[in-house]
Design an enzyme around this catalytic site. Sequence first.
Site, PDB file in Angstrom:
ATOM      1  CB  CYS A  58      -0.907   0.070   1.189  1.00 50.40           C
ATOM      2  SG  CYS A  58      -1.738   1.396   1.303  1.00 50.40           S
ATOM      3  CB  CYS A 102      -3.264   2.643  -1.391  1.00 50.62           C
ATOM      4  SG  CYS A 102      -3.526   0.996  -0.930  1.00 50.62           S
ATOM      5  CE  LYS A 106      -4.657   4.500  -6.113  1.00 49.79           C
ATOM      6  NZ  LYS A 106      -5.264   3.032  -5.793  1.00 49.79           N
ATOM      7  CE1 TYR A 158     -10.645  -1.524  -6.134  1.00 48.31           C
ATOM      8  CE2 TYR A 158     -10.988  -3.802  -6.624  1.00 48.31           C
ATOM      9  CZ  TYR A 158     -11.322  -2.758  -5.861  1.00 48.31           C
ATOM     10  OH  TYR A 158     -12.215  -2.906  -4.894  1.00 48.31           O
ATOM     11  CD  GLU A 175      -7.006   2.558  -8.707  1.00 47.64           C
ATOM     12  OE1 GLU A 175      -5.744   1.927  -8.204  1.00 47.64           O
ATOM     13  OE2 GLU A 175      -8.005   2.651  -7.994  1.00 47.64           O
ATOM     14  CD  GLU A 188     -27.689  19.061  -4.294  1.00 43.17           C
ATOM     15  OE1 GLU A 188     -28.558  19.758  -3.479  1.00 43.17           O
ATOM     16  OE2 GLU A 188     -27.140  19.629  -5.069  1.00 43.17           O
TER      17      GLU A 188
HETATM   18  P1  NDP Z   1      -7.950  -7.470 -10.175  1.00 45.68           P
HETATM   19  O1  NDP Z   1      -8.268  -8.731  -9.484  1.00 45.68           O
HETATM   20  O2  NDP Z   1      -8.715  -6.550  -9.869  1.00 45.68           O
HETATM   21  O3  NDP Z   1      -7.967  -7.501 -11.535  1.00 45.68           O
HETATM   22  C1  NDP Z   1      -7.261  -8.490 -12.596  1.00 45.68           C
HETATM   23  C2  NDP Z   1      -7.617  -8.176 -14.101  1.00 45.68           C
HETATM   24  O4  NDP Z   1      -6.946  -9.175 -14.745  1.00 45.68           O
HETATM   25  C3  NDP Z   1      -9.063  -8.749 -14.355  1.00 45.68           C
HETATM   26  O5  NDP Z   1      -9.523  -7.977 -15.268  1.00 45.68           O
HETATM   27  C4  NDP Z   1      -8.542 -10.232 -14.739  1.00 45.68           C
HETATM   28  O6  NDP Z   1      -9.656 -10.370 -15.684  1.00 45.68           O
HETATM   29  C5  NDP Z   1      -7.443 -10.025 -15.599  1.00 45.68           C
HETATM   30  N1  NDP Z   1      -6.787 -11.283 -15.572  1.00 45.68           N
HETATM   31  C6  NDP Z   1      -6.351 -12.235 -14.789  1.00 45.68           C
HETATM   32  N2  NDP Z   1      -5.679 -13.095 -15.238  1.00 45.68           N
HETATM   33  C7  NDP Z   1      -5.719 -12.759 -16.525  1.00 45.68           C
HETATM   34  C8  NDP Z   1      -4.811 -13.599 -17.629  1.00 45.68           C
HETATM   35  N3  NDP Z   1      -4.147 -14.698 -17.490  1.00 45.68           N
HETATM   36  N4  NDP Z   1      -4.846 -12.931 -18.899  1.00 45.68           N
HETATM   37  C9  NDP Z   1      -5.402 -11.700 -18.975  1.00 45.68           C
HETATM   38  N5  NDP Z   1      -6.306 -10.963 -18.105  1.00 45.68           N
HETATM   39  C10 NDP Z   1      -6.040 -11.958 -16.915  1.00 45.68           C
HETATM   40  O7  NDP Z   1      -6.437  -7.478  -9.641  1.00 45.68           O
HETATM   41  P2  NDP Z   1      -5.305  -6.113  -9.945  1.00 45.68           P
HETATM   42  O8  NDP Z   1      -4.167  -6.761 -10.328  1.00 45.68           O
HETATM   43  O9  NDP Z   1      -6.137  -5.051 -10.787  1.00 45.68           O
HETATM   44  O10 NDP Z   1      -5.355  -5.425  -8.547  1.00 45.68           O
HETATM   45  C11 NDP Z   1      -5.239  -6.450  -7.259  1.00 45.68           C
HETATM   46  C12 NDP Z   1      -5.915  -6.496  -6.028  1.00 45.68           C
HETATM   47  O11 NDP Z   1      -5.580  -5.063  -5.430  1.00 45.68           O
HETATM   48  C13 NDP Z   1      -7.305  -5.978  -6.479  1.00 45.68           C
HETATM   49  O12 NDP Z   1      -8.388  -6.831  -6.639  1.00 45.68           O
HETATM   50  C14 NDP Z   1      -7.926  -5.233  -5.182  1.00 45.68           C
HETATM   51  O13 NDP Z   1      -8.214  -5.948  -4.157  1.00 45.68           O
HETATM   52  C15 NDP Z   1      -6.434  -4.199  -4.913  1.00 45.68           C
HETATM   53  N6  NDP Z   1      -6.364  -2.933  -5.294  1.00 45.68           N
HETATM   54  C16 NDP Z   1      -7.545  -1.953  -4.836  1.00 45.68           C
HETATM   55  C17 NDP Z   1      -7.198  -0.871  -5.197  1.00 45.68           C
HETATM   56  C18 NDP Z   1      -8.115   0.335  -4.689  1.00 45.68           C
HETATM   57  O14 NDP Z   1      -8.542  -0.030  -3.389  1.00 45.68           O
HETATM   58  N7  NDP Z   1      -8.288   1.307  -5.223  1.00 45.68           N
HETATM   59  C19 NDP Z   1      -6.299  -0.360  -6.326  1.00 45.68           C
HETATM   60  C20 NDP Z   1      -5.513  -1.423  -6.814  1.00 45.68           C
HETATM   61  C21 NDP Z   1      -5.694  -2.620  -6.314  1.00 45.68           C
HETATM   62  P3  NDP Z   1     -11.200 -11.353 -15.403  1.00 45.68           P
HETATM   63  O15 NDP Z   1     -11.762 -10.154 -14.742  1.00 45.68           O
HETATM   64  O16 NDP Z   1     -11.686 -11.673 -16.682  1.00 45.68           O
HETATM   65  O17 NDP Z   1     -10.970 -12.258 -14.398  1.00 45.68           O
END
Ligand code: NDP
Length: 450
Positions: free
Chosen positions: A43, A48, A51, A177, A181, A439
Amino acid sequence: METYDYDLFVLGAGSGGVRASRIASNLGGRVAVAEERYFGGTCVNVGCVPKKLYSYASHYKDDFEDSRGFGWSFSNVHFDWATLKKNKDNEINRLSAIYKSILNNSGVTIFETRARLLGPHHVKIGDKVCSARYILLAVGGWPYIPAFEGAEYLMTSNEVFAMESAPKSIAILGGGYIAVEFASFFCRLGVDTTLIYRGSKLLRGFDEDVRDIITRELARSTNLFLESDISCLSNKNNYLEVDLTSGLKLQVEQVVAATGRRPLTQDLGLENTGVQLNKYGAVKVDDRFCTAEPTIFAVGDVIDRVALTPVALMEGQWVAQSLFDKEMGSVSYENIPTAVFCHPNLATCGYSEEQARAAGLSFDVYESSFRQLKHTLSGRQEQSYIKLLVNQDDDRVIGAHFVAPDAGELMQGVAVAMNSGATKSVFDATLGIHPTLAEEFVTLREKRGA
Ligand code: NDP
């Protein structure tokens, strides 16, 4: 009675580990923590916080553009990535040091090295072996990189924050996410940004209406390829060639895998204990965060329940209090508010419409799509959206979704209301603050379909 060097030995000084260590020590426990990388974890160092700083930087682009409609004019606006990177590094170093001093000031013993489990009560740190009554695994997660030819040329969110200069062009793989972002800030910081996602709409798991809007907004600001994946990546010396599964070829300077994160359980010495992993590689815990080994506990991304900083903090605190203070009630994962810092932000709390339907709830939907006042003069075609789900049985607000600038800031108060069981009548009886975006939460009157 057996004596131990420590009452609690914590592996990992990220959000969950630092919180648990500090609370346990303040409650009188003799606590040690081992951290091999950076204090504050993902984080603070590569998640976080940096970012959000890059997101702030990118908002200025919109602000400069929007200001013209309000009478401002200027020339020679220039963004310097190196300045942002240097200032970001200074701030992250400052914050990371604060996390370390929090531990020091709480009387926690710090080992700045890797720790491995030797058994239910023993940990090896360098050449030293320590014993502890309890052990807490708070080692977090690490970016997952998919396997395809050329995957070695991918970078992850970790490396993005170490980039000394901005690439001319970037492709981001994923639709969660991080992908959304990062695409949102890169495209505003002068980088030609491509987003490649295998699904038909970004942000799987969020409310479908919200996904539609964010997908439309990202299609406006980036080169968005949906229902696409990367089949191969080749290094052509001064650029990377990306072969998409559709047969299309792209040429970009860098490619980022934002394809999820995995619990960081490798080489922890788990085989020396009874700790078990689930089929996704996360440490299995019960409702007390206890692993299959009764003296070893785990919290945060390594248990992969809800990978969010505030959740890890809550879990770490819960474990420390339950071990050193009192019997704790069960942990609630209901109404966890969350925000995605894309442009515009999206924030959510409680059920999505699809989750509410799947749970068999009877509910009404109140929604509104609008263009915020500011954009009547700025001319920006950015849409805002609000949706409330209201349980028909007791009038409680069970889902809130907001797409708007600073939606995360606005959702926090709504989450408080939802956690205290606020009904739609309470929202209706609350006066708005005019004119604001917030609001909208108290002025929704028409049920969808009414
Ligand atoms: P996420 O799980 O949010 O997203 C992963 C993405 O990668 C999905 O769209 C998934 O597709 C895709 N994906 C997974 N495997 C493959 C693959 N083999 N080939 C192609 N695409 C693939 O993970 P992030 O890495 O974005 O973030 C990790 C975690 O960190 C988040 O889940 C969240 O919990 C946390 N986070 C929180 C934030 C916040 O609070 N603002 C900011 C950033 C991270 P599909 O949807 O089809 O499975």
